[in-house]
Design a protein around this motif. Sequence first.
Motif, mmCIF file in Angstrom:
data_model
loop_
_atom_site.group_PDB
_atom_site.id
_atom_site.type_symbol
_atom_site.label_atom_id
_atom_site.label_comp_id
_atom_site.label_asym_id
_atom_site.label_seq_id
_atom_site.Cartn_x
_atom_site.Cartn_y
_atom_site.Cartn_z
ATOM 1 N N HIS A 146 0.828 -1.205 0.000
ATOM 2 C CA HIS A 146 0.000 0.000 0.000
ATOM 3 C C HIS A 146 0.862 1.255 0.000
ATOM 4 O O HIS A 146 0.722 2.121 0.867
ATOM 5 N N TYR A 147 1.765 1.372 -0.938
ATOM 6 C CA TYR A 147 2.602 2.561 -0.991
ATOM 7 C C TYR A 147 3.062 2.777 -2.429
ATOM 8 O O TYR A 147 3.098 1.840 -3.239
ATOM 9 N N ALA A 148 3.394 4.001 -2.760
ATOM 10 C CA ALA A 148 3.859 4.329 -4.107
ATOM 11 C C ALA A 148 5.151 3.576 -4.402
ATOM 12 O O ALA A 148 6.047 3.505 -3.551
ATOM 13 N N GLY A 149 5.223 3.016 -5.594
ATOM 14 C CA GLY A 149 6.426 2.284 -5.974
ATOM 15 C C GLY A 149 6.462 0.859 -5.468
ATOM 16 O O GLY A 149 7.529 0.227 -5.461
ATOM 17 N N ALA A 150 5.291 0.335 -5.040
ATOM 18 C CA ALA A 150 5.231 -1.055 -4.579
ATOM 19 C C ALA A 150 5.616 -1.993 -5.723
ATOM 20 O O ALA A 150 5.438 -1.664 -6.906
#
Length: 299
Positions: free
Chosen positions: A63-67
């Motif tokens: 659940h984060y940008a760039g996962a």
Amino acid sequence: MQAEQQVPSKALTHGGKFHADDVFSAALLTYLNPNITIERSYEVPENYDGIVFDIGGGEFDHHYAGAPVRDNGNPYATFGLLWKRFGTLILKEEEAHKFDESFVQYLDLADNTGSRHEIAEVISLFNPVWDSKEDPNQCFKEAVNFAKTILEKKFAKIESVERAEVIVKEALEHADDKIAVLSIGVPWRRFIIGTDIEFVVAPSDRGGYTAQGVPIDRDSNELKISFPESWRGKRDDELKDVSGIETLHFCHNSGFLISAYTLEDAIKACKMAKEIYIKNMSLTGEQEETEKINEIQPT
């Protein structure tokens, strides 16, 4: 034992409503280490010394940008991240990759994109309804047990296919007229599709023998040779009369399978099906040639 040594004795995931992603993740960890304790919380305690998944932004969160994203563009969810790390403790590398392609990725997509997935929808039913007094954590455990059963059944099936290889290869070595005869009914598609085999014969658990046509490739249900249309959907004396094969007693309506009481008649049915197929192809070819000639004849 190897898996238990690599998977800690405790893990933590998010509280509240659960989904197929965190449920299957918990089921996988429980499969790997039956002694693991899985806790649910809205926050990760400081210096937590177990596995943290689907919360906290660590290795097993997405659940984060760039996962992380797979090479084919499909994003990982937590189940996929855990499978990537631990899958080869359960299955051989090639099979672990195939399991990701055939099962894990679809659950990951459902969690990341909201796409429909029947198993994910079933898992969601384990959540307590809005006015229920059920304990959500107990409901989560029930969902995890259900998911773990699915994983156990899938792993058992994959491993059984691997064990079938010896039996299928023996049948291939002794195949005649492009008919492979198995000594016992085992999964054969993985080892036979792609060879020149046209029919597979095996003992039936109902007694006697079955014969099946072989698909043209792994991505199709189209058969190299089907059983004749005149046989399809017929049984017993009616089928015996139309085929002339004494113990042939069933032909599936789609033409992919027959049953006979003797091995000899099962093989005979395959050979006769091929003869009829070749004859029909020849007649079709002649008809097409005649139509071409007629098209260029002056009127």
